[in-house]
Design an enzyme around this catalytic site. Structure first.
Site, mmCIF file in Angstrom:
data_model
loop_
_atom_site.group_PDB
_atom_site.id
_atom_site.type_symbol
_atom_site.label_atom_id
_atom_site.label_comp_id
_atom_site.label_asym_id
_atom_site.label_seq_id
_atom_site.Cartn_x
_atom_site.Cartn_y
_atom_site.Cartn_z
ATOM 1 C CB CYS A 118 -4.590 -4.726 12.722
ATOM 2 S SG CYS A 118 -4.164 -4.052 11.114
ATOM 3 C CG HIS A 260 -6.775 -8.008 12.262
ATOM 4 N ND1 HIS A 260 -7.612 -7.041 11.735
ATOM 5 C CD2 HIS A 260 -5.600 -7.913 11.574
ATOM 6 C CE1 HIS A 260 -6.966 -6.393 10.782
ATOM 7 N NE2 HIS A 260 -5.748 -6.900 10.655
ATOM 8 C CG ASN A 290 -6.098 -5.725 7.302
ATOM 9 O OD1 ASN A 290 -6.699 -5.070 8.151
ATOM 10 N ND2 ASN A 290 -4.865 -6.159 7.492
HETATM 11 N N1 COA Z 1 -0.426 -9.792 -7.597
HETATM 12 C C1 COA Z 1 0.390 -10.611 -8.251
HETATM 13 N N2 COA Z 1 1.625 -10.952 -7.828
HETATM 14 C C2 COA Z 1 2.017 -10.415 -6.655
HETATM 15 C C3 COA Z 1 1.216 -9.547 -5.893
HETATM 16 C C4 COA Z 1 -0.052 -9.240 -6.409
HETATM 17 N N3 COA Z 1 -0.910 -8.430 -5.778
HETATM 18 N N4 COA Z 1 1.878 -9.190 -4.797
HETATM 19 C C5 COA Z 1 3.071 -9.803 -4.840
HETATM 20 N N5 COA Z 1 3.160 -10.544 -5.959
HETATM 21 C C6 COA Z 1 4.257 -11.363 -6.435
HETATM 22 C C7 COA Z 1 5.601 -10.950 -5.878
HETATM 23 O O1 COA Z 1 6.156 -9.921 -6.651
HETATM 24 C C8 COA Z 1 6.368 -12.217 -5.960
HETATM 25 O O2 COA Z 1 6.822 -12.378 -7.278
HETATM 26 P P1 COA Z 1 8.270 -13.004 -7.567
HETATM 27 O O3 COA Z 1 8.224 -14.399 -7.024
HETATM 28 O O4 COA Z 1 8.364 -12.923 -9.055
HETATM 29 O O5 COA Z 1 9.227 -12.128 -6.844
HETATM 30 C C9 COA Z 1 5.332 -13.301 -5.708
HETATM 31 O O6 COA Z 1 4.052 -12.689 -5.962
HETATM 32 C C10 COA Z 1 5.342 -13.823 -4.313
HETATM 33 O O7 COA Z 1 5.364 -12.702 -3.437
HETATM 34 P P2 COA Z 1 5.375 -12.895 -1.907
HETATM 35 O O8 COA Z 1 5.483 -11.555 -1.232
HETATM 36 O O9 COA Z 1 6.373 -13.953 -1.535
HETATM 37 O O10 COA Z 1 3.909 -13.468 -1.680
HETATM 38 P P3 COA Z 1 3.307 -14.149 -0.419
HETATM 39 O O11 COA Z 1 2.967 -15.530 -0.711
HETATM 40 O O12 COA Z 1 4.114 -13.859 0.816
HETATM 41 O O13 COA Z 1 1.935 -13.357 -0.275
HETATM 42 C C11 COA Z 1 0.958 -11.636 1.058
HETATM 43 C C12 COA Z 1 1.950 -11.954 -0.038
HETATM 44 C C13 COA Z 1 1.029 -10.144 1.347
HETATM 45 C C14 COA Z 1 -0.436 -12.001 0.599
HETATM 46 C C15 COA Z 1 1.335 -12.448 2.336
HETATM 47 O O14 COA Z 1 2.707 -12.323 2.631
HETATM 48 C C16 COA Z 1 0.539 -12.058 3.516
HETATM 49 O O15 COA Z 1 -0.643 -12.214 3.562
HETATM 50 N N6 COA Z 1 1.194 -11.555 4.588
HETATM 51 C C17 COA Z 1 0.509 -11.059 5.728
HETATM 52 C C18 COA Z 1 0.052 -9.675 5.445
HETATM 53 C C19 COA Z 1 -0.949 -9.150 6.437
HETATM 54 O O16 COA Z 1 -1.901 -9.790 6.760
HETATM 55 N N7 COA Z 1 -0.692 -7.929 6.916
HETATM 56 C C20 COA Z 1 -1.532 -7.235 7.785
HETATM 57 C C21 COA Z 1 -1.413 -7.762 9.157
HETATM 58 S S1 COA Z 1 -2.304 -6.770 10.238
#
Ligand code: COA
Length: 333
Positions: A118, A260, A290
């Site tokens: 990215c 980004h 993204n």
């Molecule tokens: N729909 C519903 N529930 C979801 C889900 C989805 N698409 N994806 C994950 N969950 C659930 C998980 O299973 C978890 O459930 P649990 O509490 O029962 O275990 C819960 O939601 C929380 O998951 P978590 O991974 O802690 O969520 P989060 O708040 O960290 O959000 C992202 C996840 C990916 C949105 C977040 O971590 C993020 O944006 N990270 C950066 C990613 C990014 O930008 N990457 C590219 C960089 S170049």
């Protein structure tokens, strides 16, 4: 930044391309257990564009974005000296840039791929500006293109909801030093965190037992979302501040912050840390998700087309992602 600048560099034109096929959050909830509400509140994404069928490829998107940039200034493609394709999802592991060179008729250009996920477009712009500012080349095409829909695990709801496919391109040209518009950059990599975001090669099949010879293939995207989130919100503001500081530019002078397009919450957290007002942030990830290396040139091109960016505006662009690699480039429009 220490560089031998004997002439300036400027962006002449931009172009972008997206596949016509949309996938909404609602449609996504038919593929994995998720909802529009979960995706939108956690990421700011409503829909994304995806390559359809077997006959469309990253090259089609990249060629279309490049032709749009070329048509804006009616430049003869044979005038292009160098093509840099920033991508992590090429059609060919040996590189896809040469196919773009051939398809747009850039017969005199050398072309290569640059892999920095990215952050790829930012690294591409910096690389191009070096060739221009040290007087090696006069015209360079930088493309950011990715089709990560081909590389996500469509059963992993924590990653497949995030990514979309697109391409964006910028034509850069050398100019006199007084007209230089690529003012400064600041780049970083920390491989200690590489495991948090990867598409790893997997050793799978024993080809020859006596020689212990294995042959494998690439896996799907793996991401530790929480670690990537923390990294981006901590490191990106530091990079931006370092870059501004070494250029003697204050935060108040920034007209546009183009990050980004990973996640609306990351964009807002970075903006808040920098005390930049929300009307200065460029954001289109609601419509595209993204798009990796394409996200910055796609958002830049759209904002230019909307007539928002004015001559002399100061744009701070920051990329971040797998590597982990992150960096900033400052442009005077
Ligand atoms: N729909 C519903 N529930 C979801 C889900 C989805 N698409 N994806 C994950 N969950 C659930 C998980 O299973 C978890 O459930 P649990 O509490 O029962 O275990 C819960 O939601 C929380 O998951 P978590 O991974 O802690 O969520 P989060 O708040 O960290 O959000 C992202 C996840 C990916 C949105 C977040 O971590 C993020 O944006 N990270 C950066 C990613 C990014 O930008 N990457 C590219 C960089 S170049």
């Amino acid at each position: 930044m220490k560089s031998l600048m004997v002439q300036g560099a400027k962006i002449l034109a931009t172009g972008s391309a997206i596949p016509s096929s949309k996938l909404s959050n609602h449609q996504m909830s038919k593929i994995v257990e998720t909802s529009d509400e979960w995706i939108f509140t956690r990421t700011g994404i409503k829909e994304r564009r995806l390559l359809e069928g077997a006959d469309q490829s990253l090259i089609d998107l990249a060629v279309s974005a490049s032709k749009k940039a070329l048509n804006k200034i009616t430049m003869d493609p044979s005038k292009i000296d160098l093509i840099i394709l920033a991508t992590s999802s090429p059609n060919d592991l040996f590189g896809s840039a040469s196919k773009i060179q051939c398809q747009i008729g850039a017969t005199n250009a050398v072309a290569f791929d640059l892999t920095a996920a990215c952050s790829g477009f930012v690294l591409g712009l910096v690389t191009a500006s070096q060739f221009l500012q040290n007087n090696t080349y006069s015209n360079i095409l930088v493309i950011g293109a990715d089709v990560l829909s081909k590389w996500v695990d469509w059963s992993d709801r924590s990653t497949c909801i995030l990514f979309g496919d697109a391409a964006g391109a910028a034509l850069l040209q050398s100019c006199s030093i007084v007209d230089n518009s690529i003012l400064n950059f600041q780049l970083n990599t920390d491989g200690n965190y590489a495991q948090h975001l990867s598409i790893n090669y997997g050793k799978e099949r024993l080809v020859h037992p006596h020689l212990n010879l294995y042959q494998g293939s690439f896996k799907y995207i793996y991401m530790n979302g929480k670690e990537v989130y923390k990294f981006a919100v901590f490191q990106v503001p530091l990079s931006i501040l370092k870059c501004l500081h070494s250029s003697n530019i204050s935060i108040e002078e920034v007209d546009w912050l183009l990050l980004h397009q990973a996640n609306e919450r990351i964009l807002n957290a970075i903006r808040e840390k920098l005390s930049i007002s929300s009307d200065k942030i460029i954001s289109n990830l609601r419509n595209y998700g993204n798009t990796s290396a394409a996200s910055i040139p796609l958002a830049l091109d759209e904002t230019i087309q909307e007539g928002k960016i004015l001559r002399n505006d100061l744009i701070v662009i920051a990329g971040f992602g797998a590597g982990l690699t992150w960096g900033t480039i400052i442009i005077r429009w």
